[in-house]
Structures are given as structure tokens and as C-alpha cells.
Motif scaffolding. Sequence first.
Motif, PDB file in Angstrom:
ATOM      1  N   LEU A 291      16.173 -44.200  66.207  1.00 22.04           N
ATOM      2  CA  LEU A 291      16.514 -44.218  64.791  1.00 22.04           C
ATOM      3  C   LEU A 291      17.774 -45.045  64.568  1.00 22.04           C
ATOM      4  O   LEU A 291      18.669 -45.067  65.425  1.00 22.04           O
ATOM      5  N   PRO A 292      17.907 -45.700  63.429  1.00 23.77           N
ATOM      6  CA  PRO A 292      19.177 -46.364  63.103  1.00 23.77           C
ATOM      7  C   PRO A 292      20.306 -45.340  63.036  1.00 23.77           C
ATOM      8  O   PRO A 292      20.087 -44.182  62.673  1.00 23.77           O
ATOM      9  N   GLN A 293      21.501 -45.744  63.382  1.00 22.64           N
ATOM     10  CA  GLN A 293      22.642 -44.838  63.409  1.00 22.64           C
ATOM     11  C   GLN A 293      22.834 -44.114  62.084  1.00 22.64           C
ATOM     12  O   GLN A 293      23.161 -42.931  62.048  1.00 22.64           O
ATOM     13  N   GLU A 294      22.615 -44.821  60.979  1.00 24.88           N
ATOM     14  CA  GLU A 294      22.871 -44.202  59.674  1.00 24.88           C
ATOM     15  C   GLU A 294      21.863 -43.105  59.345  1.00 24.88           C
ATOM     16  O   GLU A 294      22.099 -42.290  58.443  1.00 24.88           O
ATOM     17  N   GLU A 295      20.752 -43.039  60.081  1.00 29.39           N
ATOM     18  CA  GLU A 295      19.751 -42.003  59.841  1.00 29.39           C
ATOM     19  C   GLU A 295      19.949 -40.786  60.740  1.00 29.39           C
ATOM     20  O   GLU A 295      19.160 -39.841  60.679  1.00 29.39           O
ATOM     21  N   ARG A 296      20.969 -40.798  61.564  1.00 29.15           N
ATOM     22  CA  ARG A 296      21.249 -39.643  62.443  1.00 29.15           C
ATOM     23  C   ARG A 296      22.755 -39.401  62.526  1.00 29.15           C
ATOM     24  O   ARG A 296      23.347 -39.463  63.602  1.00 29.15           O
ATOM     25  N   PRO A 297      23.368 -39.114  61.389  1.00 31.33           N
ATOM     26  CA  PRO A 297      24.816 -38.835  61.405  1.00 31.33           C
ATOM     27  C   PRO A 297      25.093 -37.460  62.016  1.00 31.33           C
ATOM     28  O   PRO A 297      24.201 -36.620  62.166  1.00 31.33           O
ATOM     29  N   GLY A 298      26.359 -37.236  62.354  1.00 34.99           N
ATOM     30  CA  GLY A 298      26.778 -35.907  62.793  1.00 34.99           C
ATOM     31  C   GLY A 298      26.810 -35.691  64.285  1.00 34.99           C
ATOM     32  O   GLY A 298      27.199 -34.605  64.738  1.00 34.99           O
TER      33      GLY A 298
END
Length: 534
Positions: A291-298
Motif C-alpha cells: 500500500l502507499p504510505q499515505e494509506e497506512r498511517p500510524g
Amino acid sequence: MADSTGGNLRQAYSSVCSLGLPVIILICLVLVLVLWRLTRFTLLPLLHPEEPREVPYWTPFLGHAISYFRDPTRTLTYARNYFKDDRKPLTINLAGEMMYVITAPGDVTAVYRNSSTLTMDIFTQDLMRGFGVSESSLDRVFTEPNKDGTGLQLMAPNPNRKSLAHLTTDHFRMQLSPGDRLTQMGNITLAYVEKALRWENMVSQKFVIAHTSSYKDISLLHFCEEVILQVATRSFFGDALIDKNPNILEDFLQFDDVSWKLMYRYPRLLSPNMNKAKDKLIDALEKYFNLPQEERPGANWFVQMEEAEFRNFGVPVRDIAKLIASIYWVINTNTYKLLFWMLEFALHDLALLQKITEELNTCFNLDGTLDIPSLQSQSPYLTALFHECLRITNTSSSARLVTSDTRIGPYILRSGRRLLIPYQQLHLNTAAFGPNPASFDYTRFLSDPKLPRNPSFRPFGGGASYCPGRFVAKQEIFMAMAFLLCRFEVGMAVDGVDGKQKQNFPRRDDAKPGIGIVSPVRGDDLVVRLRIKN
């Protein structure tokens, strides 16, 4: 006289011959076996006193392999007691593989201090191979950076030029040791546990068995699984891993139940259930890392750092998923089981349960928020329960490979052999834990405040293998117990028309090869009734 002696010999010969050939062969085999055993376990130890003593057996080559496979704890206890529990190094034969067993606290400390000739790398690599990591990726993560700065270089500071595999352990400690990073994780954990243990949110069919407007009956085991695995996964990876893979916790539990097959290097053909669940876990992590980084924050600092380093080393995403899957397993395999046993023992001792509840009530602020530091400073009974459950339910071991002849006290450990430190055998040391070390008694840690630092108490290992997850595991468990016991009236659900509590204490699954906190026997559980406190 000569005629008489000759007659006796002829009579004896005739008697032997009359027994028949099969019986004669059997007698000869028994004599050879007795002579072999006498030579191997009596004569040779006298000639080589510097060798750790071998535990005798009657089956050449196999040795103790069958009994060890069936019940390693019982086999190691027998081995230790065979030599009158003198705690000296010993050797057991497992189908031709001679393995040293160390159970004296002083010898264990000496092993931990020696990382030059007693290495764990081969076992770490075997674990990664068990998860299917390719040899090319293993070579990359275990290769030390070049002194001249050429070749693969780590992104993180690495003054000691450690391999990425060894630096990963350092990063794990940096994330999970007391400090800003653990505090941040603690706040995430606190928020999740507080929300999960609200009455209106405790509705999952995974653990709620029955409910009315006044009470809920829950499966204690499944409750511990759900709460602890959820919070650990979200505090490491954010919400995306579970949200994108809703079945990941079930897949993990299926794998965890038979993960000992991976540790014992079962062929894939003989472990289809383990490999199927493991592959699902890897698939979920591969999907996450694609997944792109922005779709898996935290994700926490550790996960972000390891992903960046693996990608920097050119490790394929599939192998990144496999490497992280092995870490995910280590993170999650023990904590939920330990919470289960702690609640089991507390619920079967109402006086202890009341003491723990009273001291946990003092850990809440006036506004109802939980004060995390006070969980450590104001909970002596809960801490004693924590330590005692760690002591008696931990069946894990630490292993080393002897890379060159090494002296431990008066004994020499030979190069090429494996060494085992079984923690449960340390935890049965009468010198440290009194005359009944196999019995549960949390008061031993109350009466002796120094006992958790005793060298015979090694629930988290030591040396290079000292588990960095000990702080976060304790934090998660104490938070869960604080909200559970202080928000609800907690007791065993009644069983039967007479209203009496008939539930038996769950049995330990000691027959399963130990790799951590022991599981209850499959099907054994405790049904707990919760009511909201007035």
C-alpha cells in the motif's frame, strides 16, 4: 576333578543349546546392550570428567528423542533429577544430536556473557527460513557493512558496523524500552483498551457467549485474544493492517496454535495447517507493505525504520513481509496467554482478586483516566501475580550454537553442538523458590522483593536474547486488568440449576512442545460473568 569340571561345562553348554537359537541371540543382545550402557555411561565419564554428563538411555542412537518430542518439559525435568538436581551441565541425545542443557543460574549468566563462541545467529536464520525468507535476503540482512563504506550500508547510525539483522534487535529495544517511543505506544494502547472495555463496545461474538441487560458472559480466552492482539497490532502498524485484512487475527491464532512445528522444522508435507495459516499471515503483511504510505498511517517508529532499511537493502516486498511476520509472531505469541492465566488464578482466589482490584482503583485519576506510571508503583499484588504466572507458565528456552570449544566452569562444551537453557527448569530451582517450586504461590514475590532479580528467574531471557518486549507486555496486561476489574463486577459464570460454580481450572497443554507461555488444553476455558459496577 578334571572329569567333574568338564562334565559341568558340557552340562552348561547343553543347557544353553537347549534354549534355542532365538533365545541365545536375545541373551547375547541383552549382554551387548548392558555392556554398551556400562561403557558409555559409567566408564567413559570416568575417563573424561571434563565432559558434561550424558543422561543414560537404553535405545542407542534415538536416545531421548521420542520422550523429548512428546513432552520436553517432563524429559528435561527427568534429566535434571537423574543427577540429583545438582544443576551441573548435562547432555541429552536427541536422535544422534548431542545437546547441552544448562540449568544453574551461574552457568546461565556465563552463557549470556559469551557471544563470541556461543551464538544465536543460526537459530535466528532457521526461524527466518521457516518463514520462507530467501537465501539472498538472508545474506543481505546478516552481512556486516564494509569498513571502507562500500557495498550495502545502513541508513541508521551504525558505529559498530552491525548487520541489519543485529541492528533490528537494537531498534526493537529502542522502540520498546522506557522512553518517548514506549510512552507514545502506551498512550495508543491506553486509548484502545479504554474504548474496547466499555460495556457498549463489548459485543463481539468472538468472546461474548450470552448477555442480558444486566450481565454478559464471556469466554475469557477469546476475550484476551481479541483485546491484546488488537491493541498490539494497531500500536505497531496503525489501523490499516487489520482494516485491510479483517481475518488476520484469526489467521495468526491458527498459526500460533501449531507454530511449534515451525520451530521443530517440520517438513511442509507434515504441517499443512501451520503453513496455510502462516502463508495467510504473510499475504496480509505483503498486501500492507504494497500500500502507499499515505494509506497506512500510524505505524510506529520501529516498523517504519525496518521497512526503510529492508527496502534500502533491496529486499523484495514478499521477503519484507516474511521477515516482519516472524517479528509479528514474537510480539503476539505470549501476552494474551499470560493475561489469560493471570485472570484465571485471580478469579480462583477471591481474596487476591479483591486486593488487586483495590490497588488498581487507586491508579485512576479523579477524572476517571488511568495513570500509567502508577500501574507500576501502586500494584504490588498484581505485580506479584504477574511474576508468579511468568515463572510457572513459561516453557520457552534459549538456544546457542557452540562455534568453538568453550569452558563453563570445569566443563568443556564442544564445538558444533547445540546448547539449551530451558527457563522452566531454572524456575523450579528450590534454592531460589523454596521447597515447592512447582506450586503456584504469588506471595513468594511479596515476601522477597528481590526475587524478580534472582538469576534463577529468567522469564524474559537475558544477555543478547533479553526480551525487549517485557515492558510493553506488562503495560498492556496491567491496563486490560485495570479497566476490566475496576469497571465491572467480575466472577465466574454460574453453571447448573443449583447455581453453584462448577467450572474446572483449565489444564496446561504441557504435551505441546514449549516455545513460550503455555496454552491451555484445547477446549479448556473459563466463562466469566461481567456486571456494570454501580
